[in-house]
Design a protein around this motif. Structure first.
Motif, PDB file in Angstrom:
ATOM      1  N   PRO A 317      -0.698  89.093  12.791  1.00 48.74           N
ATOM      2  CA  PRO A 317      -1.057  88.800  13.613  1.00 48.74           C
ATOM      3  C   PRO A 317      -2.622  89.655  13.656  1.00 48.74           C
ATOM      4  CG  PRO A 317       1.454  89.977  13.696  1.00 48.74           C
ATOM      5  CD  PRO A 317       0.422  90.363  12.753  1.00 48.74           C
ATOM      6  N   VAL A 318      -3.993  89.365  14.058  1.00 50.83           N
ATOM      7  CA  VAL A 318      -4.868  89.740  14.626  1.00 50.83           C
ATOM      8  C   VAL A 318      -4.777  90.720  15.490  1.00 50.83           C
ATOM      9  CG1 VAL A 318      -7.795  89.693  15.133  1.00 50.83           C
ATOM     10  CG2 VAL A 318      -6.320  88.303  12.959  1.00 50.83           C
ATOM     11  N   ILE A 319      -5.767  91.324  16.075  1.00 51.58           N
ATOM     12  CA  ILE A 319      -5.487  92.331  17.284  1.00 51.58           C
ATOM     13  C   ILE A 319      -7.105  91.475  17.955  1.00 51.58           C
ATOM     14  CG2 ILE A 319      -5.670  94.371  18.338  1.00 51.58           C
ATOM     15  CD1 ILE A 319      -3.682  95.397  16.072  1.00 51.58           C
ATOM     16  N   LEU A 320      -7.379  91.650  18.752  1.00 45.54           N
ATOM     17  CA  LEU A 320      -8.262  91.189  19.175  1.00 45.54           C
ATOM     18  C   LEU A 320      -8.630  92.567  20.856  1.00 45.54           C
ATOM     19  CD1 LEU A 320     -10.919  89.524  20.678  1.00 45.54           C
ATOM     20  CD2 LEU A 320      -9.483  88.067  21.729  1.00 45.54           C
ATOM     21  N   SER A 321      -9.428  93.529  20.912  1.00 53.33           N
ATOM     22  CA  SER A 321     -10.523  94.160  21.695  1.00 53.33           C
ATOM     23  C   SER A 321     -11.083  94.663  21.925  1.00 53.33           C
ATOM     24  CB  SER A 321      -9.173  95.472  21.227  1.00 53.33           C
ATOM     25  OG  SER A 321      -9.990  95.557  19.847  1.00 53.33           O
ATOM     26  N   GLY A 322     -11.486  95.586  23.126  1.00 56.46           N
ATOM     27  CA  GLY A 322     -12.412  95.771  23.348  1.00 56.46           C
ATOM     28  C   GLY A 322     -12.640  97.256  24.489  1.00 56.46           C
ATOM     29  N   ALA A 323     -13.175  97.236  24.884  1.00 52.93           N
ATOM     30  CA  ALA A 323     -13.591  98.576  25.386  1.00 52.93           C
ATOM     31  C   ALA A 323     -15.293  98.444  26.991  1.00 52.93           C
ATOM     32  CB  ALA A 323     -13.766  99.908  24.564  1.00 52.93           C
ATOM     33  N   LEU A 324     -14.551  99.014  27.547  1.00 50.17           N
ATOM     34  CA  LEU A 324     -15.324  98.194  28.901  1.00 50.17           C
ATOM     35  C   LEU A 324     -15.993  99.094  29.885  1.00 50.17           C
ATOM     36  CD1 LEU A 324     -18.185  96.278  29.925  1.00 50.17           C
ATOM     37  CD2 LEU A 324     -16.081  95.860  31.737  1.00 50.17           C
ATOM     38  N   TRP A 325     -17.290  99.840  29.944  1.00 50.83           N
ATOM     39  CA  TRP A 325     -17.806 101.204  30.536  1.00 50.83           C
ATOM     40  C   TRP A 325     -17.762 100.878  31.911  1.00 50.83           C
ATOM     41  CZ3 TRP A 325     -16.499 106.401  29.970  1.00 50.83           C
ATOM     42  CH2 TRP A 325     -16.856 106.503  28.978  1.00 50.83           C
ATOM     43  N   VAL A 326     -17.374 100.559  33.240  1.00 53.61           N
ATOM     44  CA  VAL A 326     -17.364 100.703  34.659  1.00 53.61           C
ATOM     45  C   VAL A 326     -18.375 101.914  35.056  1.00 53.61           C
ATOM     46  CG1 VAL A 326     -17.137  99.456  36.601  1.00 53.61           C
ATOM     47  CG2 VAL A 326     -15.884  98.643  34.123  1.00 53.61           C
ATOM     48  N   ASP A 327     -19.349 101.996  35.447  1.00 50.79           N
ATOM     49  CA  ASP A 327     -19.581 103.241  35.734  1.00 50.79           C
ATOM     50  C   ASP A 327     -18.992 104.919  34.734  1.00 50.79           C
ATOM     51  OD1 ASP A 327     -20.805 102.075  38.225  1.00 50.79           O
ATOM     52  OD2 ASP A 327     -19.306 102.143  39.156  1.00 50.79           O
ATOM     53  N   LYS A 328     -18.624 105.449  35.477  1.00 48.98           N
ATOM     54  CA  LYS A 328     -17.943 106.603  34.226  1.00 48.98           C
ATOM     55  C   LYS A 328     -16.621 106.266  34.033  1.00 48.98           C
ATOM     56  CE  LYS A 328     -21.408 110.132  36.202  1.00 48.98           C
ATOM     57  NZ  LYS A 328     -21.024 111.042  36.756  1.00 48.98           N
ATOM     58  N   THR A 329     -16.070 105.126  34.195  1.00 46.77           N
ATOM     59  CA  THR A 329     -15.190 104.721  33.269  1.00 46.77           C
ATOM     60  C   THR A 329     -15.170 103.739  32.641  1.00 46.77           C
ATOM     61  OG1 THR A 329     -14.423 105.076  35.827  1.00 46.77           O
ATOM     62  CG2 THR A 329     -12.627 103.756  34.604  1.00 46.77           C
ATOM     63  N   ARG A 330     -13.768 104.246  31.263  1.00 43.90           N
ATOM     64  CA  ARG A 330     -14.145 103.790  30.323  1.00 43.90           C
ATOM     65  C   ARG A 330     -12.775 102.817  30.112  1.00 43.90           C
ATOM     66  NH1 ARG A 330     -12.474 103.985  24.759  1.00 43.90           N
ATOM     67  NH2 ARG A 330     -13.908 102.787  23.486  1.00 43.90           N
ATOM     68  N   LEU A 331     -12.556 101.761  30.255  1.00 46.30           N
ATOM     69  CA  LEU A 331     -11.274 100.300  30.312  1.00 46.30           C
ATOM     70  C   LEU A 331     -11.207  99.972  28.793  1.00 46.30           C
ATOM     71  CD1 LEU A 331     -12.218  98.916  33.298  1.00 46.30           C
ATOM     72  CD2 LEU A 331     -11.044 100.969  33.480  1.00 46.30           C
ATOM     73  N   ILE A 332      -9.879 100.303  28.950  1.00 46.61           N
ATOM     74  CA  ILE A 332      -9.577  99.366  26.960  1.00 46.61           C
ATOM     75  C   ILE A 332      -8.195  98.635  27.542  1.00 46.61           C
ATOM     76  CG2 ILE A 332      -9.997 101.014  25.916  1.00 46.61           C
ATOM     77  CD1 ILE A 332      -6.711 102.028  25.623  1.00 46.61           C
ATOM     78  N   ASP A 333      -8.526  97.474  26.647  1.00 49.33           N
ATOM     79  CA  ASP A 333      -7.339  96.165  26.588  1.00 49.33           C
ATOM     80  C   ASP A 333      -7.428  95.693  25.343  1.00 49.33           C
ATOM     81  OD1 ASP A 333      -5.456  94.417  27.368  1.00 49.33           O
ATOM     82  OD2 ASP A 333      -7.031  93.633  29.582  1.00 49.33           O
TER      83      ASP A 333
END
Length: 345
Positions: A317-333
């Protein structure tokens, strides 16, 4: 039921152990009674994501232990250790409300209602007897590093993170000695590294086959991955935060249609850029900054070649991942591309 720790802790129907020695007395009895022990490691500020792991453990084990410990070693000096949400009284209330009814195969035997059996709430000195600094150059004592597997994905943005995670989790495994341990897919790289750690260090409690990765718990209306750090989001931040999931879904669709890895990433970035422009036109007071969108092999986390396609991905399997800053909050998925059943329980 009185707590197993001092009177400064809130009243709890679940025994609370603040030292390894006190917890091990409880664990020894479980060994003697041949009872299985499920384990959920947390940093507190519990939400439905944590509780989904607790529920899985209650369903699959005689006893369930939850640890709550904000680990200094996995925060870089500039990160949010001091402000990380700490909500222990509310955490206890949530844990106390969880239950599972276990029925016996023999219908003549009464059903058993399982609830959380213990909370492990250690202090920093208990977990780091040699002391701990967030600056790795100043640290003394024993630390665990998973060589060659922690510099990609999240490790690229947070270079000391997995050293801190591996160190604290091996300490927790040694203290808790769980039969089974449960981690969420949101932190997929962390969970897969812990499986490797268990295998490489020949652990028996748990062995790698008893470390389970559970699907990410999401907001039912927006599909935003649940996280303790979501508490940092402003009202405007909550409006735009689901775009990371939308971007990854766009990349997944492109991958399934035969696009190259490079095209998939471009499509994901385009979704985020479009949402940024829309937020600006809507007058939302929010700053969005993409950290990364990437595709990695699930076995060694190496980056997929830019021109690779689904047909060339092979059996892993391949992992498609990302991280996004929304203001000072870092989101991952992340999304698992391919046979996710090879990874996710």
């Amino acid at each position: 039921m009185s707590t197993a720790a001092g009177s400064q802790l809130p009243p709890s129907s679940i025994p609370i152990y603040t030292t390894v020695a006190a917890y091990r007395e409880w664990r020894r009895k479980a060994f003697e009674e041949r009872k299985s022990v499920g384990f959920v490691a947390t940093m507190g500020a519990l939400h439905e994501g944590h509780l989904s792991l607790v529920k899985r453990s209650l369903a699959e084990n005689d006893l369930t232990v939850v640890s709550i410990f904000v680990n200094p070693a996995q925060f870089a000096p500039h990160e949010d250790l001091a402000t990380y949400p700490r909500t222990f009284p509310q955490d206890l209330e949530l844990l106390s409300a969880q239950s599972y009814t276990a029925s016996h195969a023999d219908s003549t035997e009464p059903s058993v209602i399982r609830k959380a059996s213990a909370v492990f709430l250690p202090t920093v000195p208990e977990m780091y007897p040699s002391g701990i600094s967030q600056n790795t150059a100043e640290q003394k004592g024993t630390f665990i590093e998973v060589k060659g597997y922690g510099h990609q994905m999240e490790g690229k943005s947070r270079p000391t993170f997995f050293r801190g995670v591996a160190t604290v989790v091996i300490k927790l495994f040694n203290a808790i000695e769980p039969t089974n341990a449960y981690f969420g897919q949101k932190d997929i790289q962390q969970a897969l590294l812990l499986k490797r750690l268990s295998r490489d260090l020949l652990l028996s409690h748990p062995d790698p086959n008893h470390i389970h990765i559970i699907p990410t718990a999401r907001d039912p209306s927006t599909e935003l991955a649940l996280s303790s750090r979501n508490a940092y989001l402003t009202q405007d931040g909550h409006k735009v935060a689901p775009v990371l999931r939308e971007a990854l879904k766009a990349a997944e669709t492109s991958w399934d249609e035969g696009a190259t890895k490079s095209e998939c990433v471009q499509n994901a970035v385009a979704v985020i850029e479009t949402r940024k422009a829309l937020a600006l036109s809507d007058g939302l007071n929010v700053d969005m900054r993409l950290d990364y969108v990437e595709l990695n092999n699930s076995d060694d986390f190496e980056v997929i070649d830019a021109q690779s396609r689904k047909s060339e991905a092979g059996s892993h399997p391949v992992i498609l991942s990302g991280a996004l800053w929304v203001d000072k909050t870092r989101l991952i998925d992340n999304i698992i591309l391919g046979d996710g059943n090879k990874i996710i329980a």
